[in-house]
Design a protein around this motif. Structure first.
Motif, PDB file in Angstrom:
ATOM      1  N   LEU A   8       0.825  -1.204   0.000  1.00 52.27           N
ATOM      2  CA  LEU A   8       0.000   0.000   0.000  1.00 52.27           C
ATOM      3  C   LEU A   8       0.860   1.255   0.000  1.00 52.27           C
ATOM      4  CD1 LEU A   8      -2.888  -0.960   2.446  1.00 52.27           C
ATOM      5  CD2 LEU A   8      -3.016  -0.691  -0.034  1.00 52.27           C
ATOM      6  N   SER A  12       0.770   4.147  -2.900  1.00 53.81           N
ATOM      7  CA  SER A  12      -0.115   5.168  -2.338  1.00 53.81           C
ATOM      8  C   SER A  12      -0.335   6.299  -3.327  1.00 53.81           C
ATOM      9  CB  SER A  12       0.455   5.712  -1.031  1.00 53.81           C
ATOM     10  OG  SER A  12       1.553   6.557  -1.293  1.00 53.81           O
ATOM     11  N   ASP A  93     -22.677   2.904   0.786  1.00 55.14           N
ATOM     12  CA  ASP A  93     -21.588   2.409  -0.049  1.00 55.14           C
ATOM     13  C   ASP A  93     -20.558   3.492  -0.368  1.00 55.14           C
ATOM     14  OD1 ASP A  93     -23.171   3.911  -1.717  1.00 55.14           O
ATOM     15  OD2 ASP A  93     -23.095   2.495  -3.377  1.00 55.14           O
ATOM     16  N   GLU A  95     -17.747   4.219   1.067  1.00 53.18           N
ATOM     17  CA  GLU A  95     -16.377   3.707   1.101  1.00 53.18           C
ATOM     18  C   GLU A  95     -16.059   2.945  -0.175  1.00 53.18           C
ATOM     19  OE1 GLU A  95     -13.353   1.020   3.800  1.00 53.18           O
ATOM     20  OE2 GLU A  95     -15.410   1.303   4.479  1.00 53.18           O
ATOM     21  N   GLU A  96     -16.997   2.149  -0.643  1.00 55.52           N
ATOM     22  CA  GLU A  96     -16.789   1.396  -1.884  1.00 55.52           C
ATOM     23  C   GLU A  96     -16.636   2.352  -3.067  1.00 55.52           C
ATOM     24  OE1 GLU A  96     -19.422  -1.493  -4.684  1.00 55.52           O
ATOM     25  OE2 GLU A  96     -19.503  -1.904  -2.537  1.00 55.52           O
ATOM     26  N   PHE A  98     -15.600   5.463  -2.906  1.00 56.27           N
ATOM     27  CA  PHE A  98     -14.304   6.114  -2.728  1.00 56.27           C
ATOM     28  C   PHE A  98     -13.185   5.224  -3.243  1.00 56.27           C
ATOM     29  CE2 PHE A  98     -10.469   6.473  -0.120  1.00 56.27           C
ATOM     30  CZ  PHE A  98     -10.069   7.750  -0.454  1.00 56.27           C
ATOM     31  N   GLN A  99     -13.203   3.948  -2.878  1.00 60.38           N
ATOM     32  CA  GLN A  99     -12.169   3.007  -3.321  1.00 60.38           C
ATOM     33  C   GLN A  99     -12.159   2.883  -4.837  1.00 60.38           C
ATOM     34  OE1 GLN A  99      -9.767   1.588  -1.595  1.00 60.38           O
ATOM     35  NE2 GLN A  99     -10.480   2.484   0.323  1.00 60.38           N
ATOM     36  N   PHE A 100     -13.337   2.859  -5.450  1.00 62.24           N
ATOM     37  CA  PHE A 100     -13.445   2.783  -6.910  1.00 62.24           C
ATOM     38  C   PHE A 100     -12.771   3.989  -7.563  1.00 62.24           C
ATOM     39  CE2 PHE A 100     -15.795   4.126 -10.715  1.00 62.24           C
ATOM     40  CZ  PHE A 100     -15.566   3.037 -11.538  1.00 62.24           C
ATOM     41  N   HIS A 101     -13.093   5.184  -7.074  1.00 56.48           N
ATOM     42  CA  HIS A 101     -12.520   6.391  -7.656  1.00 56.48           C
ATOM     43  C   HIS A 101     -11.029   6.517  -7.353  1.00 56.48           C
ATOM     44  CE1 HIS A 101     -16.082   8.084  -9.430  1.00 56.48           C
ATOM     45  NE2 HIS A 101     -16.747   7.820  -8.326  1.00 56.48           N
ATOM     46  N   LEU A 102     -10.615   6.077  -6.200  1.00 56.14           N
ATOM     47  CA  LEU A 102      -9.194   6.100  -5.851  1.00 56.14           C
ATOM     48  C   LEU A 102      -8.396   5.186  -6.777  1.00 56.14           C
ATOM     49  CD1 LEU A 102      -6.990   7.151  -3.973  1.00 56.14           C
ATOM     50  CD2 LEU A 102      -7.503   5.241  -2.443  1.00 56.14           C
ATOM     51  N   ARG A 103      -8.913   3.980  -7.033  1.00 54.10           N
ATOM     52  CA  ARG A 103      -8.232   3.071  -7.971  1.00 54.10           C
ATOM     53  C   ARG A 103      -8.150   3.702  -9.352  1.00 54.10           C
ATOM     54  NH1 ARG A 103     -11.181  -0.771  -5.148  1.00 54.10           N
ATOM     55  NH2 ARG A 103     -12.816  -0.778  -6.726  1.00 54.10           N
ATOM     56  N   CYS A 106      -5.521   6.507  -9.286  1.00 55.15           N
ATOM     57  CA  CYS A 106      -4.172   5.922  -9.269  1.00 55.15           C
ATOM     58  C   CYS A 106      -3.795   5.393 -10.650  1.00 55.15           C
ATOM     59  CB  CYS A 106      -4.094   4.813  -8.224  1.00 55.15           C
ATOM     60  SG  CYS A 106      -4.137   5.424  -6.528  1.00 55.15           S
TER      61      CYS A 106
END
Length: 131
Positions: A8, A12, A93, A95-96, A98-103, A106
Motif C-alpha cells: 500500500l 499510495s 456504499d 467507502e466502496e 471512494f475506493q473505486f474512484h481512488l483506484r 491511481c
C-alpha cells in the motif's frame, strides 16, 4: 514476501502524485525547446481528440495537470456546480465508491507518468541524444 502495508505504501496516491510531479519536472528540465514538439504527431494518446494534438499540446497538457495536482485547485466553474447540488448524507456504499474512484485516479496518474516519460524520451530521440 511483502506485507500488505508495504504494498500500500508503494502504491499510495501520494507517492503516485510525487512520481508524476517528478516526471513532469524531469520533462521540463530535459525539453529545453518545447516548440520543437509542434506538429509532431502524438501516437500514444488514447482518444481521437488527443491524437489530433501534436506533442507540444500534450507537453502543455501534462504540465497543466501537474500544476493542478500540486495546487489542489478545482476550476471555479466546477466549484460553483458543486455548490448547486443538494447536500446528501453519506450513503452506505460511500467507502466502496471512494475506493473505486481512488483506484481510477491511481491508474490515471500511473498512465500520465508513463506518458510523460515517453514524451521526454521521444524529445531526446528527436534531438539525437541517446539514452
Amino acid at each position: 514476501m511483502q506485507t500488505t502495508e508495504a504494498k500500500l505504501k508503494r502504491s499510495s496516491l501520494s507517492l503516485m502524485l510525487k512520481r508524476y510531479s517528478s516526471a513532469v519536472s524531469d520533462m521540463e528540465r530535459t525539453i529545453l525547446l518545447p516548440s520543437l514538439l509542434r506538429d509532431v504527431p502524438s501516437d500514444w494518446m488514447d482518444c481521437e481528440a488527443a491524437r489530433a494534438n501534436d506533442l507540444y499540446g500534450n507537453y502543455m497538457m501534462l504540465r497543466t495537470i501537474r500544476n493542478t495536482v500540486e495546487s489542489s485547485l478545482v476550476p471555479l466553474e466546477e466549484q460553483d456546480g458543486r455548490r448547486k447540488e443538494p447536500v446528501r448524507s453519506p450513503e452506505p456504499d460511500s467507502e466502496e465508491l471512494f475506493q473505486f474512484h481512488l483506484r481510477g485516479l491511481c491508474s490515471v496518474m500511473n498512465d500520465l507518468t508513463e506518458k510523460t516519460r515517453s514524451l521526454t524520451e521521444k524529445y531526446l530521440n528527436m534531438i539525437g541524444v541517446a539514452q
